[in-house]
Design a protein around this motif. Structure first.
Motif, PDB file in Angstrom:
ATOM      1  N   ILE A 286       0.842  -0.882   0.120  1.00 10.44           N
ATOM      2  CA  ILE A 286       0.122   0.072   0.208  1.00 10.44           C
ATOM      3  C   ILE A 286       0.837   1.162   0.015  1.00 10.44           C
ATOM      4  CG2 ILE A 286      -0.359   0.130   2.342  1.00 10.44           C
ATOM      5  CD1 ILE A 286      -2.988   0.994   2.285  1.00 10.44           C
ATOM      6  N   PHE A 287       0.742   2.180  -0.814  1.00  5.78           N
ATOM      7  CA  PHE A 287       1.405   3.254  -1.100  1.00  5.78           C
ATOM      8  C   PHE A 287       0.933   4.312   0.352  1.00  5.78           C
ATOM      9  CE2 PHE A 287       1.392   2.271  -5.668  1.00  5.78           C
ATOM     10  CZ  PHE A 287       2.704   2.035  -5.737  1.00  5.78           C
ATOM     11  N   VAL A 288       2.079   4.974   0.869  1.00  3.98           N
ATOM     12  CA  VAL A 288       2.017   5.893   1.679  1.00  3.98           C
ATOM     13  C   VAL A 288       2.667   7.060   1.498  1.00  3.98           C
ATOM     14  CG1 VAL A 288       2.811   6.229   4.314  1.00  3.98           C
ATOM     15  CG2 VAL A 288       2.218   3.851   3.638  1.00  3.98           C
ATOM     16  N   PRO A 289       2.030   8.511   1.637  1.00  2.57           N
ATOM     17  CA  PRO A 289       0.766   8.785   2.681  1.00  2.57           C
ATOM     18  C   PRO A 289      -0.500   8.591   1.609  1.00  2.57           C
ATOM     19  CG  PRO A 289       1.805  10.626   1.957  1.00  2.57           C
ATOM     20  CD  PRO A 289       2.595   9.753   1.349  1.00  2.57           C
ATOM     21  N   ARG A 290      -0.463   7.988   0.572  1.00  7.31           N
ATOM     22  CA  ARG A 290      -1.739   8.057  -0.302  1.00  7.31           C
ATOM     23  C   ARG A 290      -3.055   7.729   0.425  1.00  7.31           C
ATOM     24  NH1 ARG A 290      -1.184   5.273  -6.037  1.00  7.31           N
ATOM     25  NH2 ARG A 290       0.824   6.524  -5.854  1.00  7.31           N
ATOM     26  N   TYR A 291      -2.726   6.599   1.160  1.00  5.01           N
ATOM     27  CA  TYR A 291      -3.913   6.146   1.992  1.00  5.01           C
ATOM     28  C   TYR A 291      -3.649   6.111   3.360  1.00  5.01           C
ATOM     29  CZ  TYR A 291      -5.128   3.770  -2.539  1.00  5.01           C
ATOM     30  OH  TYR A 291      -5.513   3.454  -3.823  1.00  5.01           O
ATOM     31  N   GLY A 292      -2.944   7.372   4.008  1.00  5.99           N
ATOM     32  CA  GLY A 292      -3.088   7.591   5.139  1.00  5.99           C
ATOM     33  C   GLY A 292      -1.385   7.272   5.784  1.00  5.99           C
ATOM     34  N   ASN A 293      -1.406   7.641   6.949  1.00  6.10           N
ATOM     35  CA  ASN A 293      -0.206   7.511   7.827  1.00  6.10           C
ATOM     36  C   ASN A 293      -0.212   6.619   8.948  1.00  6.10           C
ATOM     37  OD1 ASN A 293      -0.122  10.560   6.898  1.00  6.10           O
ATOM     38  ND2 ASN A 293       1.892   9.777   6.495  1.00  6.10           N
TER      39      ASN A 293
END
Length: 787
Positions: free
Chosen positions: A262-269
């Motif tokens: 999952i890409f960070v911070p695209r979906y939050g931190n």
């Protein structure tokens, strides 16, 4: 291996002298003449064990060099290298500033060889101990990656501070390796896979083992599917190659790795929430053929959107778990309701708070892209400098509004000074001018959350010194106990339950001098022997300092006291010792967890063995209880009693290899059957030899049928050739056999058991342990101790 010291000084004579002293004492020395050459060197060659750093150097002084060193260490995820400042300067402000920025010690020039070596040895010993403790608490022993707990902490930090891809990595078909090739080969494969994962992700990434064949990694800077695909392909190709090297070219196990990312911070931190989403991606990969990767996207949320959450799940989604120890940064819209709530709470509960407004302007008058990059960086600096209970927002493109909660008015200036002083160590600080204004809310002088008071004992025969030290330390919030002699100190330690954090001890006192006191203190067999000591002295001789440090003192402080230096040195040492104790606590907690798990496993196994025969049901646990009772009366420590209990639980594990037909035979065994039964101690030892937790477990399983006079089996050992633990278990095992019904006879009476124990002393049993068992039996007048 020789310790590696880097000496940084623009004076060639100082470099030669330090190099000569250290090299003579088997230390590897690298000499460098400037801060810039030092930073360039460590960036390319790695960090030494310790740095001796001159303060006054042209172009880049010691303070600026130290600040940049810490930046490099942070970027590379390294522990802080201990640094000792070298100086001929007696200025108190310099020493105060040095301790504030985190130097380990100061050494005066020109060098005294004995003092130089002793101080270096003290610092390096503490540093190595801290490193070992941290490794013990954070590193997975098999793979060398972060362990599960440390993985959560470190990857949470990475998710909070960096852009990248959080990946869950699960090995495919790994169970077959253990089943076909054994657990030793399985461990080799896990070690190899850990290295492959570590090498496949970009530099600066973090990797950890979650348990078994599950790993997690934060791939720093990875933000495209192509980059994830490249990592996945590399990992799978290398795993196949490595597996064939380890198990042979004909290895046919479909070993590989499935990766959910999952890409960070695209979906939050928030790490825990992100990990669950990465796990969803992993599930999709597993379901669709394995040996590949999957990336989370919003479409995966279509399943189960209407499900009702429990409080734990909701808390994780809202980010309640793994809260980072940094200030909470909010956008302006989110900040307003939180700010209003905190104001209400502070006023309602009479808690102090403080508002701080930082304003930044460009030093050159140009508000360009570089200036706003600096403003961004200052925001990150604020966030990392404050507590997680503090909040702030960027209310204007060049302003930050900070709200400090639960803070004493007299601490506000210290907090702001800390923010500004540490910012000024950064190179870009010269490019901006920062001003600030404050407003305190509330009138309560103490924070609501009481902190544990630091306690210091000062021992000095001079009343004036006691008063001065007491006043200085008390002003820093330290509780001081003043004592006038070494004898008074030992009387105090004997009576008081709560020990101090530190002892300040005068060297020259009538009666018992400081050196004699520290020797006696360290000889105590109580927790007081571990209390750190700083010597107080007006003696300028190098011999006194060398002797004190060699006796185990942590530091020397000169009299008359310089208030700032005394307070800083005391606080720094207490914080160091507190951190070490916390790390010890974490390790002890983890050890207890592992021990409890190990005990559960062997308890289950011993119960399964006992279940083979209804007549021996509960036998192993009873023998363990009796063995522990004997050990207790023999004067063993609690830890040793627990160890003997655990060993005794497994004494009959070899019975698992004896057929039920022989075990359940109602009559007397034939000679051949008896010989078969006598093989079970060796079977047990073979089964247990792979358990690394305690090699005595297997040896005691082998030896518990040996007899004290050498007529037992399987090896005919006698006397002290038999392990002490096995001699204890032999007595406990015989008692339970005699006091239990067996298929071939009923239990013996208490009197019969007593006679058997007496007759077996010195022949079958160690007399010492048989005597203890006799006493236990004779006290059990109602014969409650029976199978």
């Amino acid at each position: 291996m020789a310790k590696w010291i880097i000496v940084v000084d623009d004076d060639t004579a100082n470099l030669k002298m330090a190099g000569h002293i250290l090299s003579k004492n088997n230390m590897r020395v690298t000499a460098l003449k400037s801060g810039s050459s030092f930073l360039e060197y460590v960036n390319e060659n790695g960090m030494p064990d310790l740095v001796l750093l001159d303060i006054k150097m042209p172009v880049m002084d010691g303070f600026e060099t130290l600040g940049k060193l810490r930046q490099i260490e942070k970027q590379k995820g390294l522990m802080k290298t201990p640094v000792i400042f070298l100086t001929a300067d007696e200025d108190v402000d310099t020493e105060k500033r040095g301790f504030e920025v985190g130097v380990s010690d100061f050494i005066r020039k020109p060098f005294n060889p004995d003092v130089l070596l002793r101080r270096i040895d003290n610092i390096m010993s503490n540093s190595q101990e801290m490193h070992d403790l941290k490794s013990e608490a954070t590193i997975d022993k098999l793979t060398g990656l972060l362990n599960k707990g440390a993985t959560g902490v470190e990857l949470a930090r990475m998710c909070s501070e960096h852009t990248g891809c959080l990946m869950m990595i699960d090995l495919d078909s790994f169970k077959l390796v253990n089943d076909i090739y054994g657990h030793e080969m399985g461990d080799k494969v896990l070690i190899s896979c850990a290295d492959i994962i570590r090498n496949a992700v970009p530099s600066g990434s973090r990797c950890g083992r979650l348990g078994g064949d599950e790993f997690a990694s934060f791939a720093l800077g990875v933000s495209t599917e192509a980059a994830v695909a490249e990592i996945s392909n590399k990992i799978n190709e290398e795993i196949t190659r490595s597996a064939k090297e380890l198990m042979g070219e004909d290895m046919s196990i479909p070993l590989g790795a499935s990766i959910g990312g999952i890409f960070v911070p695209r979906y939050g931190n928030e790490y825990n929430s992100l990990l669950k989403l990465a796990d969803k991606s992993l599930y999709v990969v597993k379901k669709n053929g394995k040996h590949g990767y999957g990336l989370y996207d919003d479409d995966m949320e279509s399943e189960g959107e209407s499900s009702v959450l429990d409080i734990s799940s909701l808390s994780e989604i809202l980010g309640e778990r793994s809260i980072r120890d940094v200030a909470l940064q909010l956008d302006k819209d989110s900040f307003s309701p939180v700010y209003r709530y905190v104001i209400r709470y502070a006023l309602r509960h009479h808690i102090n708070a403080c508002k701080v407004l930082f304003t930044l302007v460009p030093a050159n008058g140009k508000a360009d892209t570089e200036f706003y990059d600096n403003v961004d960086e200052f925001g990150n600096h604020i966030r990392g400098s404050l507590r997680k209970s503090d909040i702030f927002t960027r209310n204007h493109k060049n302003q930050y509004f900070v709200f400090l909660t639960d803070i004493r008015p007299d601490s506000v200036r210290k907090v702001i000074s800390h923010i500004m002083d540490t910012w000024n160590l950064k190179s870009r600080s010269k490019d901006v001018i920062i001003t600030f204004e404050t407003e305190v809310i509330g009138d309560n002088p103490e924070p609501a959350e009481a902190k544990k008071v630091k306690k210091v004992i000062v021992v000095d025969d001079d009343v004036i010194n006691l008063q001065v030290a007491g006043k200085i330390l008390s002003s820093g919030g330290i509780h001081v106990t003043a004592l006038k002699s070494g004898n008074a100190l030992f009387d105090y330690l004997e009576k008081e339950k709560e020990l101090p954090n530190l002892i300040l001890l005068d060297v020259k006192m009538p009666g018992m001098g400081g050196f004699e006191v520290i020797k006696k203190l360290h000889s105590l067999e109580t927790a007081a022997s571990k209390i750190p000591v700083i010597f107080l002295t007006a003696d300028e001789s190098e011999g006194a300092e060398h002797e004190g440090l060699s006796l185990g003192a942590m530091d020397f402080i000169r009299k008359p006291f310089v208030p700032e230096v005394l307070l800083l040195r005391v606080n720094n040492l207490i914080e160091l010792v507190t951190l070490k104790n916390q790390l010890y606590g974490e390790i002890e907690s983890k050890t207890r967890e592992n021990k409890a798990l190990f005990l559960q496993v062997i308890s289950s196994l011993s119960a399964a063995i006992d279940a083979k025969d209804k007549y021996t049901s509960g036998h192993s646990s009873r023998v363990a209880d009796y063995a522990k009772m004997i050990a207790k009366r023999a004067g063993y420590t609690d830890a040793k009693q627990d160890e003997i209990f655990m060993i005794a639980l497994m004494h009959d594990v070899g019975m698992i290899g004896i057929s039920g037909e022989v075990l359940h035979k109602p009559g007397r065994l034939s000679d051949e059957e008896y010989e078969t039964v006598k093989t079970y101690p060796r079977l047990g030892a073979d089964i247990l030899k792979s358990i690394d937790a305690d090699t005595k477990i297997g040896k005691c399983a082998l030896q518990h049928h040996e007899k004290y006079d050498g007529t037992g089996y399987p090896s005919g050992l006698k006397g002290e050739e038999i392990l002490e633990e096995a001699r204890i278990i032999a007595v406990a095992n015989a008692y339970d056999a005699m006091s239990s019904d067996r298929i071939y006879r009923t239990r013996l009476s208490q009197q019969e058991i007593i006679e058997e124990l007496k007759n077996g002393m010195g022949t079958q049993f160690d007399p010492k342990f048989a005597e203890i068992m006799l006493a236990i039996v004779e006290e059990d007048q109602e014969y409650k101790m029976r199978g």
